[in-house]
Enzyme design. Structure first.
Site, PDB file in Angstrom:
ATOM      1  N   TRP A 112      14.219 -38.949 -22.193  1.00 50.45           N
ATOM      2  CA  TRP A 112      14.541 -38.255 -20.946  1.00 50.45           C
ATOM      3  C   TRP A 112      15.709 -37.294 -21.127  1.00 50.45           C
ATOM      4  CZ3 TRP A 112      10.595 -37.998 -18.145  1.00 50.45           C
ATOM      5  CH2 TRP A 112       9.709 -39.078 -18.053  1.00 50.45           C
ATOM      6  N   ASP A 182      21.486 -38.421 -14.717  1.00 47.23           N
ATOM      7  CA  ASP A 182      20.116 -38.805 -14.374  1.00 47.23           C
ATOM      8  C   ASP A 182      20.116 -40.327 -14.247  1.00 47.23           C
ATOM      9  OD1 ASP A 182      17.449 -39.473 -14.250  1.00 47.23           O
ATOM     10  OD2 ASP A 182      16.855 -38.430 -16.089  1.00 47.23           O
ATOM     11  N   LYS A 206      11.078 -45.375  -9.474  1.00 49.21           N
ATOM     12  CA  LYS A 206      11.415 -46.483 -10.366  1.00 49.21           C
ATOM     13  C   LYS A 206      12.089 -47.604  -9.576  1.00 49.21           C
ATOM     14  CE  LYS A 206      10.251 -43.909 -13.983  1.00 49.21           C
ATOM     15  NZ  LYS A 206      11.029 -42.760 -14.421  1.00 49.21           N
TER      16      LYS A 206
END
Ligand SMILES: *Cc1c(COP(=O)(O)O)cnc(C)c1O
Length: 370
Positions: A112, A182, A206
């Protein structure tokens, strides 16, 4: 082995370790499904009301207020619910914060982080201040310098695929550079001084809601410092001025977030959920460490409490283990294709009993295959 009773077929009978979209509280699914039929006794579905009606405005207002309360945000920090998922933030952040001739610092800690870096390079200079690529992203580098002149430092608090999670934020706070994070896969899972961050973003699917919406928390003082023209829909300032309603927001996804945030507050907030999350992760790692047929992939001090990644010494047994899980209604433990092995995601809504059951299955599988 667990026996949840629910008026909804199947709900609660499956132990869901999916990485994302992932498990949400059962009561959220029940409330959300009711709102599709009749929203708050209005005789209308939540899917057929205008987003500028008082009915929906109340949902947006409560979602924003709950984020502020649960994260204990100060008055400088604004809360937005935006389209496009976390991947849109990969470019929206540099577009709003970084001029072409300026440098932003990025930590390269996994899949990511790498994607965020790739996008940022389109808008300015990227200084990769540390990288764990040399060991396939199985640890987090420490003690790296960050230039004070960096426009901001971007970190990924939890690498959902590799399974590394930053535990100590003090070094970041002390760097004297605006901090951008993030937090897609560990948002609201543990105590943190969220006001120390200039910008936090998280895809909701999530740990806090349904896919289709993205939480952005930002210090409004970091805006207005770039010279490029920003398209309206990607301009944080415009979203702030319009209360996340520049256009039709993802109404249902925001509603599911609001319900999940309500549930979190009722559960005792971030402090309470952190204790449960610690208990779940401790139990699972202890089990993995005690069973020689399993090997954890991540350095001990960097292990994620949200996404537990492990492999099997004898990879030929992998399918048999997944079958043993399936027999107990345990789903979602197959590892990401880039790492292999297994990944058990222990998000806020996953009950301790599901982790206990997984550990039992692991133990009896290890005994059988000793
Ligand atoms: C899932 C994930 C993303 C991507 O989220 P999308 O909403 O699918 O764009 C980004 N960062 C992290 C840490 C993630 O876990």
């Amino acid at each position: 082995m667990t026996n949840h009773s629910s008026p909804f077929r199947g709900l609660g009978s499956v132990h869901n370790f999916n990485a994302g979209p992932s498990i949400l509280p059962k009561e959220v699914f029940e409330q959300a499904s009711k709102a599709i039929i009749d929203f708050n006794g209005s005789g209308l579905s939540i899917l057929e009301i205008g987003h500028r009606t008082p009915l929906f405005q109340a949902v947006m207002d409560e979602a924003v207020a709950l984020v502020k309360e649960l994260m204990q945000l100060d008055s400088e920090h604004e809360v937005l619910f935006l389209h496009g998922g976390a991947s849109t933030q990969f470019f929206e952040v540099p577009m709003n914060l970084l001029n072409e001739n300026e440098v932003a610092a990025y930590t390269d800690t996994g899949v990511w982080a790498m994607k965020a870096i790739k996008e940022a390079k389109q808008f300015g200079h990227v200084d990769i201040v540390c990288s764990a690529k040399d060991q396939n992203y199985t640890y987090l580098p420490k003690h790296f310098p960050v230039a004070k002149t960096s426009k901001y430092l971007h970190i990924t608090t939890n690498e959902t695929i590799g399974g590394c999670q930053w535990q100590d934020f003090a070094p970041f706070y002390e760097m004297g550079v605006p901090l951008v994070a993030d937090m897609s896969s560990d948002i609201l899972s543990r105590k943190m001084d969220f006001n120390k961050f200039d910008l936090i973003y998280a895809g909701a699917q999530k740990n806090m809601g349904a896919a289709g919406v993205n939480l952005v928390v930002l210090n409004k003082n970091c805006l207005g410092k770039v010279s490029r023209t920003i398209p309206m829909m990607l301009d944080y300032q415009k979203h702030i001025e319009n209360g996340s309603m520049l256009n039709t927001p993802p109404v249902f996804a925001v509603y599911v977030c609001m319900l999940t945030l309500r549930w979190l507050k009722k559960t005792g907030g971030v402090d309470a959920i952190e204790k449960i999350n610690n208990e779940k992760a401790t139990l699972l790692y202890k089990t993995i460490d005690a069973l020689p047929i399993f090997t954890p992939t991540v350095a001990k001090e960097d292990r994620s409490k949200m996404n537990v990644v492990f492999v099997m010494k004898d990879a030929s047994l992998e399918k048999e283990f997944l079958d043993a899980c399936k027999k107990e209604n345990i789903v979602g433990v197959k590892g990401h294709r880039s790492v292999g092995g297994f990944r058990a995601s222990l998000y806020n809504a996953l009950p301790l009993s599901s982790v206990q059951l997984l550990c039992e299955v692991m133990k009896s599988f290890a005994e059988k295959n000793a």
